[in-house]
Design an enzyme around this catalytic site. Structure first.
Site, PDB file in Angstrom:
ATOM      1  CG  ASN A   1      -6.578  -1.397   0.157  1.00  0.00           C
ATOM      2  OD1 ASN A   1      -5.773  -1.010  -0.687  1.00  0.00           O
ATOM      3  ND2 ASN A   1      -6.234  -1.691   1.396  1.00  0.00           N
TER       4      ASN A   1
ATOM      5  CG  HIS B   1      -3.460   3.168   1.126  1.00  0.00           C
ATOM      6  ND1 HIS B   1      -3.760   2.600  -0.086  1.00  0.00           N
ATOM      7  CD2 HIS B   1      -3.675   2.206   2.072  1.00  0.00           C
ATOM      8  CE1 HIS B   1      -4.115   1.341   0.112  1.00  0.00           C
ATOM      9  NE2 HIS B   1      -4.067   1.082   1.403  1.00  0.00           N
TER      10      HIS B   1
ATOM     11  CB  CYS C   1      -0.921   0.007   1.205  1.00  0.00           C
ATOM     12  SG  CYS C   1      -2.041  -1.404   1.210  1.00  0.00           S
TER      13      CYS C   1
HETATM   14  N1  ACO Z   1     -19.022  -9.837   6.353  1.00  0.00           N
HETATM   15  C1  ACO Z   1     -19.705 -10.145   7.461  1.00  0.00           C
HETATM   16  N2  ACO Z   1     -19.127 -10.439   8.629  1.00  0.00           N
HETATM   17  C2  ACO Z   1     -17.782 -10.414   8.675  1.00  0.00           C
HETATM   18  C3  ACO Z   1     -17.010 -10.098   7.558  1.00  0.00           C
HETATM   19  C4  ACO Z   1     -17.674  -9.801   6.358  1.00  0.00           C
HETATM   20  N3  ACO Z   1     -17.021  -9.470   5.237  1.00  0.00           N
HETATM   21  N4  ACO Z   1     -15.703 -10.141   7.920  1.00  0.00           N
HETATM   22  C5  ACO Z   1     -15.663 -10.480   9.218  1.00  0.00           C
HETATM   23  N5  ACO Z   1     -16.928 -10.659   9.678  1.00  0.00           N
HETATM   24  C6  ACO Z   1     -17.368 -11.034  11.022  1.00  0.00           C
HETATM   25  C7  ACO Z   1     -16.314 -11.764  11.802  1.00  0.00           C
HETATM   26  O1  ACO Z   1     -16.316 -13.129  11.488  1.00  0.00           O
HETATM   27  C8  ACO Z   1     -16.731 -11.492  13.224  1.00  0.00           C
HETATM   28  O2  ACO Z   1     -17.775 -12.368  13.535  1.00  0.00           O
HETATM   29  P1  ACO Z   1     -17.925 -12.961  15.050  1.00  0.00           P
HETATM   30  O3  ACO Z   1     -18.129 -11.763  15.911  1.00  0.00           O
HETATM   31  O4  ACO Z   1     -19.113 -13.867  14.935  1.00  0.00           O
HETATM   32  O5  ACO Z   1     -16.624 -13.657  15.316  1.00  0.00           O
HETATM   33  C9  ACO Z   1     -17.338 -10.090  13.156  1.00  0.00           C
HETATM   34  O6  ACO Z   1     -17.631  -9.854  11.767  1.00  0.00           O
HETATM   35  C10 ACO Z   1     -16.417  -9.003  13.660  1.00  0.00           C
HETATM   36  O7  ACO Z   1     -15.131  -9.241  13.083  1.00  0.00           O
HETATM   37  P2  ACO Z   1     -13.923  -8.331  13.441  1.00  0.00           P
HETATM   38  O8  ACO Z   1     -12.722  -8.806  12.689  1.00  0.00           O
HETATM   39  O9  ACO Z   1     -13.841  -8.175  14.924  1.00  0.00           O
HETATM   40  O10 ACO Z   1     -14.428  -6.959  12.809  1.00  0.00           O
HETATM   41  P3  ACO Z   1     -13.780  -5.550  12.950  1.00  0.00           P
HETATM   42  O11 ACO Z   1     -14.752  -4.627  13.561  1.00  0.00           O
HETATM   43  O12 ACO Z   1     -12.400  -5.603  13.522  1.00  0.00           O
HETATM   44  O13 ACO Z   1     -13.649  -5.133  11.422  1.00  0.00           O
HETATM   45  C11 ACO Z   1     -12.097  -4.979   9.612  1.00  0.00           C
HETATM   46  C12 ACO Z   1     -12.882  -5.908  10.539  1.00  0.00           C
HETATM   47  C13 ACO Z   1     -13.066  -4.189   8.768  1.00  0.00           C
HETATM   48  C14 ACO Z   1     -11.234  -5.853   8.717  1.00  0.00           C
HETATM   49  C15 ACO Z   1     -11.225  -4.033  10.501  1.00  0.00           C
HETATM   50  O14 ACO Z   1     -10.458  -4.764  11.398  1.00  0.00           O
HETATM   51  C16 ACO Z   1     -10.363  -3.148   9.665  1.00  0.00           C
HETATM   52  O15 ACO Z   1     -10.823  -2.245   9.022  1.00  0.00           O
HETATM   53  N6  ACO Z   1      -9.026  -3.382   9.688  1.00  0.00           N
HETATM   54  C17 ACO Z   1      -8.114  -2.714   8.799  1.00  0.00           C
HETATM   55  C18 ACO Z   1      -7.848  -3.645   7.664  1.00  0.00           C
HETATM   56  C19 ACO Z   1      -7.413  -2.997   6.392  1.00  0.00           C
HETATM   57  O16 ACO Z   1      -7.779  -1.892   6.038  1.00  0.00           O
HETATM   58  N7  ACO Z   1      -6.636  -3.749   5.643  1.00  0.00           N
HETATM   59  C20 ACO Z   1      -6.259  -3.339   4.315  1.00  0.00           C
HETATM   60  C21 ACO Z   1      -4.817  -3.565   4.043  1.00  0.00           C
HETATM   61  S1  ACO Z   1      -3.788  -2.536   5.021  1.00  0.00           S
HETATM   62  C22 ACO Z   1      -4.100  -1.012   4.591  1.00  0.00           C
HETATM   63  O17 ACO Z   1      -4.410  -0.758   3.460  1.00  0.00           O
HETATM   64  C23 ACO Z   1      -4.035   0.060   5.625  1.00  0.00           C
END
Ligand code: ACO
Length: 330
Positions: free
Chosen positions: A287, A257, A113
């Site tokens: 992304n 980004h 990224c």
């Molecule tokens: N659809 C539905 N439910 C989902 C999905 C989905 N796509 N993905 C995960 N879940 C569920 C999980 O299984 C979990 O279920 P559970 O509670 O029954 O176990 C629940 O949703 C919550 O999951 P978490 O991982 O705790 O969700 P969180 O609130 O942390 O959000 C996310 C996840 C969106 C990935 C967040 O952590 C985030 O934004 N992280 C940054 C990741 C990122 O941007 N990466 C890109 C590359 S790096 C960069 O570019 C900066």
């Protein structure tokens, strides 16, 4: 004093649009979950055997036209991607050949990224040292073919899209151009956002057991990424502003980004900057990794938000973890 200036920008995305509702049909997810957690509504996916070099070449053509340059003017290429067409060689040489650039050098950058900012810093250094006069910087990715589009992979699959952006970088003597940049990394988090296979540690590079365990697919510790990103973005934005002798009050637009809306919202809050000063288009592209900044920059300029004389700040964070920023007098 010689600086380097972005004289042309452009982007290209494949025509196929994949909405959150399309993803609902193939995995257990909902439009509401994706929009609430990420802000993303749709993204573009390639079809057939289109590779990241193909997208990058289209973006490069647009950037060259925007700069009023032709392939004959280019004297160096930097290609940022984590998803090159082949394991080796990298995409740089594909661009060199397909655009007919002559035997110019072609460098490949794999900083995910942050790849576009890392690449821009290389172009800036080469131009300021007088080595080159017209550097083509490309960020392009095809993430869709490497995503796990089953429910098991939904945490990552909903985030990413395909696309490319490019910039032409040339010398400037009127005070405009790149004022400062900063690059950082912290490899202790390498396994929090990574793709393990194929691997040179493994005879044959990948085994059946690795494939069955999904080690050829990217994996992410979303919370760790979120926590670090929301700290590093504001930090590096302030760092490049201090280095260029400015404060946040001087900034016309931050083009970060495009990872997800919630990361950007947290950055806006931590910096205490107006929401309108932080550009967002993640809702339409997801992304796109190394492509996201040049795509966003091009759209921001098309929207009239990037004008000659403006102070623009670019910032990125991603796999590595690696992050960086860049302050530009446009
Ligand atoms: N659809 C539905 N439910 C989902 C999905 C989905 N796509 N993905 C995960 N879940 C569920 C999980 O299984 C979990 O279920 P559970 O509670 O029954 O176990 C629940 O949703 C919550 O999951 P978490 O991982 O705790 O969700 P969180 O609130 O942390 O959000 C996310 C996840 C969106 C990935 C967040 O952590 C985030 O934004 N992280 C940054 C990741 C990122 O941007 N990466 C890109 C590359 S790096 C960069 O570019 C900066």
């Amino acid at each position: 004093m010689i600086r380097s200036r972005i004289t042309g920008i452009g982007f290209h995305v494949p025509p196929r649009v994949v909405t959150n509702h399309d993803l609902e049909k193939i995995m257990d997810t909902t439009d509401a979950w994706i929009v609430e957690r990420t802000g993303i509504r749709e993204r573009h996916f390639v079809e057939g055997d289109v590779g990241s070099s193909d997208l990058g070449i289209e973006a490069a053509r647009k950037a060259l036209a925007d700069a009023g340059r032709t392939p004959a003017d280019v004297d160096f290429v930097v290609f940022a991607t984590t998803t090159s067409d082949w394991m080796f060689p990298g995409n740089g040489v594909i661009v060199q050949e397909k655009l007919g650039l002559g035997n110019v050098g072609a460098l490949d950058v794999r900083n995910a990224c942050s790849g576009f900012i890392y690449s821009l810093s290389v172009a800036d250094a080469f131009i300021r040292m007088g080595q080159y006069k017209c550097v083509l910087v490309i960020g392009a990715e095809v993430q869709s073919t490497g995503l796990d589009l089953r429910t098991e992979g939904r945490d990552m699959a909903v985030l990413f899209g395909d696309g490319a952006g490019a910039a032409v970088v040339e010398p400037s003597t009127d005070g405009s151009g790149i004022l400062s940049w900063a690059l950082h990394s912290d490899g202790q988090f390498a396994r929090d956002l990574w793709c393990e296979a194929p691997s040179s540690r493994v005879p044959g590079r990948v085994t059946q057991a690795m494939l069955e365990a999904g080690q050829q697919l990217p994996r992410m510790n979303g919370r760790q990424v979120f926590k670090n990103a929301t700290t590093r973005f504001p930090e590096v934005i302030n760092e490049v502003l201090v280095a260029s002798g400015h404060t946040l009050a001087d900034v016309d637009l931050v083009v970060p980004h495009q990872a997800n809306q919630r990361i950007s919202d947290a950055v806006v809050q931590r910096l205490g900057i107006a929401h309108e000063k932080v550009f967002q288009n993640v809702q339409r592209y997801g992304n796109t990794t190394a492509a996201s900044i040049p795509i966003a920059l091009t759209e921001a300029r098309e929207a009239g938000l990037v004008n000659r004389g403006d102070l623009i700040v670019l910032a990125a964070f991603g796999a590595g973890f690696a992050w960086g920023g860049c302050a530009i007098r446009w």
